[in-house]
Design an enzyme around this catalytic site. Structure first.
Site, short mmCIF file in Angstrom:
data_model
loop_
_atom_site.label_atom_id
_atom_site.label_comp_id
_atom_site.label_asym_id
_atom_site.label_seq_id
_atom_site.Cartn_x
_atom_site.Cartn_y
_atom_site.Cartn_z
N ASP A 247 -31.81 0.57 -17.42
CA ASP A 247 -32.60 1.76 -17.09
C ASP A 247 -33.12 1.58 -15.67
OD1 ASP A 247 -34.48 3.78 -16.85
OD2 ASP A 247 -35.20 3.60 -18.92
N HIS A 248 -32.67 2.45 -14.78
CA HIS A 248 -33.04 2.29 -13.37
C HIS A 248 -34.51 2.60 -13.11
CE1 HIS A 248 -31.80 1.31 -9.41
NE2 HIS A 248 -30.54 1.71 -9.54
N ARG A 249 -35.20 3.13 -14.11
CA ARG A 249 -36.63 3.37 -13.95
C ARG A 249 -37.45 2.08 -14.04
NH1 ARG A 249 -37.42 7.66 -18.68
NH2 ARG A 249 -36.22 5.97 -19.69
#
Length: 469
Positions: free
Chosen positions: A439-441
């Site tokens: 998850d790039h968040r």
């Protein structure tokens, strides 16, 4: 005179609102003991056997195998008292036969959940047009066989009229709505639909999920789409497989993951020759009677826990409402397992505190339970990171979908001999492709790359793992 008690589908926990009848374990006319399993159902989490809290004679069953019932819908009725079918005798001394059974029952339904207190009788509210349920005739006290004939099995309608009448509750000041499933109400609320404006296609006007979904499509469709729908209402032919139970839950979770998580994937090839040699040495050192062999999956799981200790960002989840990243202290490691009923992800609890041998034993236990359909709902939820060994299918690489609401998944391909430069010389080595979808968040590529590189280093040089032990 016997008392006929109705046993309803209990609350199965974990937020589940419905279950599918897989197999009936009793027939009409059978004597059941208190807490005897009477039906096998499949929920969105697992297959479970539901025990009946009453002892007596089964006088009716509601729903055929394959029928989906909401929580609170009747499953069966039991004549409790001195009823005993002709030609059969209850086991003496068990204390759980039909004779002398307490109408209150045991209160137990599923381990860890239970029925709780008996429901308080409330006045039923029915909309106009819904007929009151007919009272089921009760068998004489001398024989249970006539009871089995007098009380029919509800086998045609998925939800009996009695359920409709009892489930109709006010949905606003303007009058009651014929809805049984809480899922249907939730779906309507999410799309601002007034259930009073819908016509139900179920028995006695019951509003089904299909009715709500049809209304949603009609509201969101463009004029051109609506025109096409009106002109060609027929659906394409071919075999149709219902998306329900475990398969339906997996489909919903994967779709949600794709909608909500901005994922990215990085991968690397690693020389697993030393890891395989270390595994062989570990199993050989154990000797006869030393316990089960250490599997490659167990070694990779232990490597994951060490990597997550160094990169805790990947053992987290995103709270979208609070707009916060929640970093989790414990590593509850899920692993993908393929079964006849579809893909499931059992969870090894507190994997960070386990040894390689302990992780391997738990993986073996959970895998066997997954294959036999006996996993408990709690064993399929709460994961914080997932390990996906798709190499068992004979493939080298993949870009796995994150198991929502987790933040990452490590994929492992098959380990095969390949040409490899080792110590400056071309040699045949055992190579594996590792991929990390994240998850790039929760982190950037540097963190994800560092995690994956550390895993690869442990695979290539298992002694690196000794620092984390």
């Amino acid at each position: 005179m016997p008392q006929v008690l109705e046993f309803k589908l209990p609350d199965l926990g974990e937020g589940l609102t419905e279950a599918e009848i897989v197999r009936w374990l009793v027939e009409v006319g059978d004597v059941v003991a208190i807490d005897q399993p009477v039906v096998e159902v499949e929920t969105a989490k697992a297959m479970v056997e539901v025990p009946c809290p009453y002892g007596g004679v089964v006088t009716a069953r509601f729903g055929e195998e394959g029928t989906e019932l909401p929580v609170g819908a009747p499953l069966l009725t039991v004549a409790v008292g001195s009823v005993e079918p002709s030609g059969s005798t209850a086991e003496s001394g068990s204390g759980t036969g039909a004779a002398g059974a307490e109408p209150s029952g045991s209160g137990n339904v599923l381990v860890g959940y239970g029925t709780g207190a008996p429901p308080v009788r409330r006045k039923r509210v029915r909309p106009e047009g819904l007929s009151a349920p007919a009272a089921a005739p009760v068998a004489p006290a001398t024989s249970a066989a006539p009871a089995a004939q007098a009380v029919p099995v509800a086998s045609v309608a998925p939800v009996p009229a009695a359920v409709v009448a009892s489930a109709v509750v006010p949905d606003g000041a303007q009058g009651p709505v014929a809805v049984v499933s809480p899922l249907v109400r939730k779906l309507a609320r999410q799309h601002d639909l007034d259930l009073r404006q819908l016509s139900g296609s179920g028995p006695d006007g019951l509003i089904l999920r299909a009715d709500v979904e049809s209304a949603i499509r009609s509201v969101t469709a463009t004029p051109q789409e609506a025109a096409v729908t009106d002109q060609a209402p027929a659906r394409p032919g071919g075999e149709r497989v219902p998306l329900r139970g475990v398969r339906g839950a997996v489909a919903d979770k994967l779709a949600r993951s794709r909608r909500e998580i901005p994922d990215a994937t990085c991968w690397v090839d690693a020389d697993a020759t030393e890891l395989m040699a270390a595994r062989t040495a570990m199993n050989a050192a154990g000797g006869p009677g030393a316990g089960p062999k250490v599997s490659v999956l167990a070694l990779l799981a232990r490597i994951c826990t060490a990597a997550l200790a160094r990169y805790p960002e990947l053992n987290s989840t995103v709270d979208q409402d609070a707009r916060e990243i929640v970093r989790l202290s414990g590593v509850h490691l899920g692993f993908a397992a393929q079964t006849e009923r579809g893909l499931v992800v059992p969870v090894v609890r507190d994997a960070q505190a386990r040894s390689t041998e302990s992780i391997g034993a738990e993986i073996t236990r959970l895998t066997e339970a997954a294959r036999t359909g006996t996993l408990k709902p709690a064993e399929l939820t709460g994961g914080t990171f997932t390990l996906n060994n798709y190499g068992v299918f004979g493939v080298d690489g993949s870009t796995p979908i994150i198991n929502h609401p987790e933040a990452a998944m490590l994929g492992v391909g098959r380990i095969v001999p390949k040409p490899w430069v080792h110590e400056g010389e071309l040699a045949v080595r055992r190579v594996v492709q590792l991929s990390l979808t994240f998850d790039h968040r929760v982190c950037d590529g540097g963190t994800a790359g560092g995690f994956l590189r550390y895993v690869a280093d442990c695979v290539e040089q298992p002694t690196v793992l000794l620092r984390a032990l």
